[in-house]
Enzyme design. Structure first.
Site, PDB file in Angstrom:
ATOM      1  CD  GLU A   1      -4.693   3.743   1.717  1.00 37.04           C
ATOM      2  OE1 GLU A   1      -4.346   3.880   2.897  1.00 37.04           O
ATOM      3  OE2 GLU A   1      -5.875   3.862   1.324  1.00 37.04           O
TER       4      GLU A   1
ATOM      5  CG  ASP B   1      -0.405   0.157   2.512  1.00 30.50           C
ATOM      6  OD1 ASP B   1       0.803   0.430   2.601  1.00 30.50           O
ATOM      7  OD2 ASP B   1      -1.131   0.014   3.506  1.00 30.50           O
TER       8      ASP B   1
END
Length: 325
Positions: free
Chosen positions: A246, A203
């Protein structure tokens, strides 16, 4: 949803090939009774072929030879009948043109129809006067055009639907639903055939600060650049998924842990080197793990998550290879 689309395509091929089998069996009997043994035998072989195709579709979910064996039977029978009995055989040519687009993929159908029309036009020129020839040419050509357009737009619609249900609309990476089915398939293949497969989950570090300081449009731009950067480096056999907001996952087929950690490190550096149009560096943290014979999908993902957590808790902007659970 994607499995439902694939099943829809499979069902179409089953119906069309079953219809082909029924048609060729009836035609074979008719021609044998009329004494046309050559056409009858070819039609009987066509019935066997269509039966095999339907069987493999029903049992193995595989479209044998992508239906291309069809050209050895139906077109040959139609050409033979048209040559022997042009007064009624020519009507089967229209069915032949349409059948190409029903049982073959679009590219194969276009090639097949072009060759078939060339052959049928030659046969027509041997048996009909020029005014009739021109009418037959024009009508067959129009049937071919309409069949092509119908097949083209159906394929285009199915492809668009497939993209909608498998891809993330912002980043164009594969979505979470596709991730689940791809993981099951990759793990099954790795265990059954004893081939390596690795998973890299990462991420973006401090991504919330990007949204807070530069706005969500800037954040969306960052996600798109990261996604395109990763996808441009991956092989065709690899897949990038948007795993969460994300968070992303990279499924690496035919890749062991050593190769996977090297690639993950290369991807980390590539992401860090990109220009995102903001006055801060974008970095990623991630975990890598290879599939094991004792794995379930959940245990494979869990090892990657633990390695990802370790990378984030030990300073971020790094990738870590998972440890055995």
């Amino acid at each position: 949803m994607i499995s439902e689309i694939e099943q829809y395509k499979t069902n179409l091929y089953i119906y069309f090939n079953a219809l082909g089998g029924i048609t060729t069996s009836g035609f074979a009997v008719l021609q044998l009774l009329r004494g046309d043994y050559a056409t009858g035998i070819i039609s009987s072989m066509g019935f066997v072929y269509f039966s095999i195709i339907v069987y493999t579709l029903l049992i193995h979910k595989k479209y044998l030879w992508k239906g291309r064996g069809f050209v050895l039977f139906i077109p040959m029978v139609i050409l033979n009948v048209t040559n022997l009995h042009p007064e009624f055989g020519i009507y089967w040519a229209y069915v032949g043109v349409l059948s190409f687009f029903l049982v073959l993929e679009l590219k194969d159908a276009c090639i097949g129809v072009s060759i078939f029309l060339g052959a049928i036009f030659y046969v027509v020129s041997l048996h009909f006067p020029l005014p009739v020839q021109l009418r037959i040419y024009a009508s067959l050509f129009l049937v071919a055009i309409f069949s092509f357009l119908l097949s083209y737009f159906i394929n285009r619609l199915l492809n668009q639907v497939t993209v909608l249900v498998t891809r993330d609309s912002l980043t164009h990476a594969y979505n979470r639903h596709t991730f689940n089915s791809s993981m099951k398939r990759a793990l099954y293949t790795a265990i059954r055939y004893k081939t390596p497969a690795s998973l890299f989950i990462f991420d973006l570090d401090f991504f919330k600060k990007v949204n807070d300081n530069y706005g969500h449009q800037a954040g969306d731009k960052v996600l798109k650049i990261v996604s395109s950067t990763i996808q441009n480096r991956l092989r065709d056999s690899d897949r990038l998924f948007r795993y969460g907001g994300e968070e992303f996952a990279v499924l690496l087929n035919q890749t062991n842990e050593e190769m996977a950690i090297k690639l993950a490190e290369e991807l980390r550096l590539l992401v860090e080197d990109q220009d995102y149009g903001i006055d801060r560096t974008v970095t990623i943290s991630g975990g890598v793990s290879a599939a094991r014979a004792s794995d379930q999908v959940s245990s494979w993902i869990e090892r990657c998550d633990k390695a990802l957590y370790e990378a984030k808790s030990s300073g971020r902007n790094k990738v870590i290879l998972s440890h055995p659970l």
